[in-house]
Design an enzyme around this catalytic site. Sequence first.
Site, PDB file in Angstrom:
ATOM      1  N   ARG A  89       0.837  -1.200   0.000  1.00  0.00           N
ATOM      2  CA  ARG A  89       0.000   0.000   0.000  1.00  0.00           C
ATOM      3  C   ARG A  89       0.872   1.249   0.000  1.00  0.00           C
ATOM      4  O   ARG A  89       1.814   1.353   0.767  1.00  0.00           O
ATOM      5  CB  ARG A  89      -0.891  -0.018   1.250  1.00  0.00           C
ATOM      6  CG  ARG A  89      -1.778   1.205   1.379  1.00  0.00           C
ATOM      7  CD  ARG A  89      -2.827   1.012   2.454  1.00  0.00           C
ATOM      8  NE  ARG A  89      -2.305   1.220   3.784  1.00  0.00           N
ATOM      9  CZ  ARG A  89      -3.038   1.157   4.909  1.00  0.00           C
ATOM     10  NH1 ARG A  89      -4.335   0.845   4.843  1.00  0.00           N
ATOM     11  NH2 ARG A  89      -2.493   1.376   6.087  1.00  0.00           N
ATOM     12  N   CYS A 117      -7.070  14.647  -6.471  1.00  0.00           N
ATOM     13  CA  CYS A 117      -7.202  14.376  -5.044  1.00  0.00           C
ATOM     14  C   CYS A 117      -5.823  14.382  -4.397  1.00  0.00           C
ATOM     15  O   CYS A 117      -4.956  13.586  -4.759  1.00  0.00           O
ATOM     16  CB  CYS A 117      -7.876  13.013  -4.866  1.00  0.00           C
ATOM     17  SG  CYS A 117      -7.954  12.474  -3.175  1.00  0.00           S
ATOM     18  N   GLY A 138       0.800   4.214  -6.099  1.00  0.00           N
ATOM     19  CA  GLY A 138      -0.273   3.559  -6.846  1.00  0.00           C
ATOM     20  C   GLY A 138      -0.721   4.373  -8.053  1.00  0.00           C
ATOM     21  O   GLY A 138      -1.011   3.807  -9.116  1.00  0.00           O
ATOM     22  N   TYR A 193      -4.585  10.475 -14.351  1.00  0.00           N
ATOM     23  CA  TYR A 193      -5.053  11.673 -15.072  1.00  0.00           C
ATOM     24  C   TYR A 193      -5.227  12.824 -14.088  1.00  0.00           C
ATOM     25  O   TYR A 193      -5.237  12.644 -12.868  1.00  0.00           O
ATOM     26  CB  TYR A 193      -6.382  11.394 -15.788  1.00  0.00           C
ATOM     27  CG  TYR A 193      -7.565  11.468 -14.843  1.00  0.00           C
ATOM     28  CD1 TYR A 193      -7.937  10.377 -14.090  1.00  0.00           C
ATOM     29  CD2 TYR A 193      -8.271  12.668 -14.684  1.00  0.00           C
ATOM     30  CE1 TYR A 193      -8.986  10.464 -13.204  1.00  0.00           C
ATOM     31  CE2 TYR A 193      -9.329  12.757 -13.788  1.00  0.00           C
ATOM     32  CZ  TYR A 193      -9.676  11.658 -13.052  1.00  0.00           C
ATOM     33  OH  TYR A 193     -10.705  11.750 -12.165  1.00  0.00           O
ATOM     34  N   TYR A 209      -9.466   2.990 -11.800  1.00  0.00           N
ATOM     35  CA  TYR A 209     -10.833   2.932 -11.291  1.00  0.00           C
ATOM     36  C   TYR A 209     -11.191   1.453 -11.141  1.00  0.00           C
ATOM     37  O   TYR A 209     -12.151   0.956 -11.715  1.00  0.00           O
ATOM     38  CB  TYR A 209     -11.813   3.603 -12.254  1.00  0.00           C
ATOM     39  CG  TYR A 209     -11.770   5.115 -12.283  1.00  0.00           C
ATOM     40  CD1 TYR A 209     -10.954   5.841 -11.429  1.00  0.00           C
ATOM     41  CD2 TYR A 209     -12.586   5.830 -13.170  1.00  0.00           C
ATOM     42  CE1 TYR A 209     -10.931   7.228 -11.465  1.00  0.00           C
ATOM     43  CE2 TYR A 209     -12.565   7.215 -13.205  1.00  0.00           C
ATOM     44  CZ  TYR A 209     -11.744   7.908 -12.359  1.00  0.00           C
ATOM     45  OH  TYR A 209     -11.732   9.279 -12.393  1.00  0.00           O
TER      46      TYR A 209
END
Length: 535
Positions: A116, A184, A191, A198, A478
């Site tokens: 992670r 964000c 990751g 994008y 996604y």
Amino acid sequence: MRVTKLASSVSYISLLALYFSFYTITTISSTSLPDDNFIKCLNKNTYVDFPLEKTFFTPEKNASTFIKVLKSTAHNYRYLTNSTPKPSFIFTPVHESHVQASIICSKKLGIHLRVRSGGHDFEAVSYVSQIETPFLLLDLSKLRQINVDIEDNSAWVQAGATLGEVYYRIAEKSKIHGFPAGLCSTVGVGGYITGGGYGALMRKYGLGADNVLDAKIVDANGKLLDRSSMGEDMFWAIRGGGGGSFGIILAWKLRLVPVPETLTIFSVTKTLEQDPHFKTLSKWQRVADKLVEELFIRVVIRASGNNTVAASYRGQFLGGKGTLIKIMKKDFPELGLTEKDCTEMRWIETVIFNGEFPKGTPIEDLIQVKSPLVNPSFKSKGDIVKKPIPASVLKGIFKRLIQKGPGTFLAFAPYGGMMAKISESEIPFPHRSGTIFKILYNADTGKSPGTEINWIRELYSFMTPYVSSNPRLSYVNYRDLDLGQNTRNTTSNFNNAQIWGAKYFKGNFERLVRIKSKVDPHNIFRHEQSIPTTM
Ligand SMILES: Cc1cc2nc3c(=O)[nH]c(=O)nc-3n(C[C@H](O)[C@H](O)[C@H](O)COP(=O)(O)OP(=O)(O)OC[C@H]3O[C@@H](n4cnc5c(N)ncnc54)[C@H](O)[C@@H]3O)c2cc1C
Ligand SMILES: *[C@@H]1O[C@H](CO)[C@@H](O)[C@H](O)[C@H]1NC(C)=O
Ligand SMILES: *[C@@H]1O[C@H](CO)[C@@H](O)[C@H](O)[C@H]1NC(C)=O
Ligand SMILES: *[C@@H]1O[C@H](CO)[C@@H](O)[C@H](O)[C@H]1NC(C)=O
């Protein structure tokens, strides 16, 4: 960076790796916990003197601390219920050699490993394994150094850093440099780039992954590689082929891009009543990918809770408002943009705007402050759109949003510009020329996950005739397990993977499988949607 300094330890570690092939699984003794064995193994395999116990978290030692660390960057609470599988322990390496040793020890002890960085994976594959237990979580949050070199127009960024930190560190050194990454601020660099990445500068400069110069990665043997030692095949695969399949990225070397001292942003909202026949949204679909590359206008469509839906046109322009107004009058007059709607600012302030922080938020909040874009518990899906969606279908979308109420939203992000100039096989990310925009569907699953998931699946099915087809395309960042997932059965895995692989990567999937088979033949790096090896 310290590639040369580490080289001597690398050969030592790779020698050890020869002794512990994947199948020599040592039985975990029943008297000691798995983390004790792991710590012992790490101590044997690292040369850094650090009290490793301090970076280990287990439910047995301290349950509340364990949950706190697990939750620290877990961005989808849908995967943090009592019934979702938890790692046996969490290891937060403080040195790059700890990552190398973790791979060796995970193989030696036969404990599956998940990695992670920022924890934003839509289906939580970075911190939850639904297909095998036990597993350990290697959390890279302590490896987050950023070294910006303005003279060289580049930056070395460790995987655990967030996009917000990268933006902030660049802006600290220059007003006219930027990096084309996501909206964000808390998304992890680790990751993000593995899936392409994008953001608001992509029509001018392409994806984050299009702007990577070099990388440091730990491979399936625990070896530390850079671009020249990994070779161009592996370097191709890691820039868009999806996270958690080829190795563990320690750091990326990013190419900085020029930005003007003054940019302009705007947000103009049209409710259903203000755009009843979808004239504005229809025109947006016809121009969004054809506007000048300096202009990026996304549309966020939300149920507002008053029996209506509001479409917010959120724009960013690389230039002053005078020029922007002229362009909009000519190319997109339906939006009715005026000077009043526009605010001029530095690039770093546009990051605050794009991250949907409240107006006036200080740029310091880009560093380790929760992003307002994060929905605590969600199910999302994605689509790629190649021809405008008819008004009658937009009406169907709005109707469904009204029925659902607040919390749910769709976001349309325009392509074109630089995105259309890069070939489909340049990197694994294939959605280039011919794409008008991408859809993100988002359902808030905080209250009744079952109902919400059914809702988003129904909407997705309703959209089938109006989006890309044969295959219906999707964006690997996604991640959507509805598209198929790996199981313990390698035969059916491969068949499943061909389906989601074509959606995420088109023809690039076959090359990804070939590279995977070469660099990780024993499938050490695996999860619900990792690239399979050839059979
Ligand atoms: C609120 C929100 C906003 C988002 N906004 C954007 C956006 O604007 N643009 C965009 O492109 N995407 C966006 N995304 C999607 C995001 O890019 C992906 O979820 C991305 O994979 C997250 O990276 P991470 O490091 O935060 O996630 P993680 O969950 O840590 O990792 C994601 C995947 O990569 C693997 N991985 C993590 N670290 C490494 C590593 N060091 N080496 C190898 N593999 C690794 C994981 O195992 C997992 O498979 C957003 C997601 C959320 C939740
Ligand atoms: C667990 O750790 C917390 C600090 O994170 C501490 O306050 C608490 O006392 C610890 N509990 C036990 C049982 O050690
Ligand atoms: C919804 O209605 C309430 C009460 O009339 C009002 O305060 C609120 O601003 C409205 N919200 C939107 C998004 O229009
Ligand atoms: C694995 O999957 C294949 C193809 O779906 C199936 O034919 C086979 O029986 C499965 N094997 C096991 C052990 O379940």
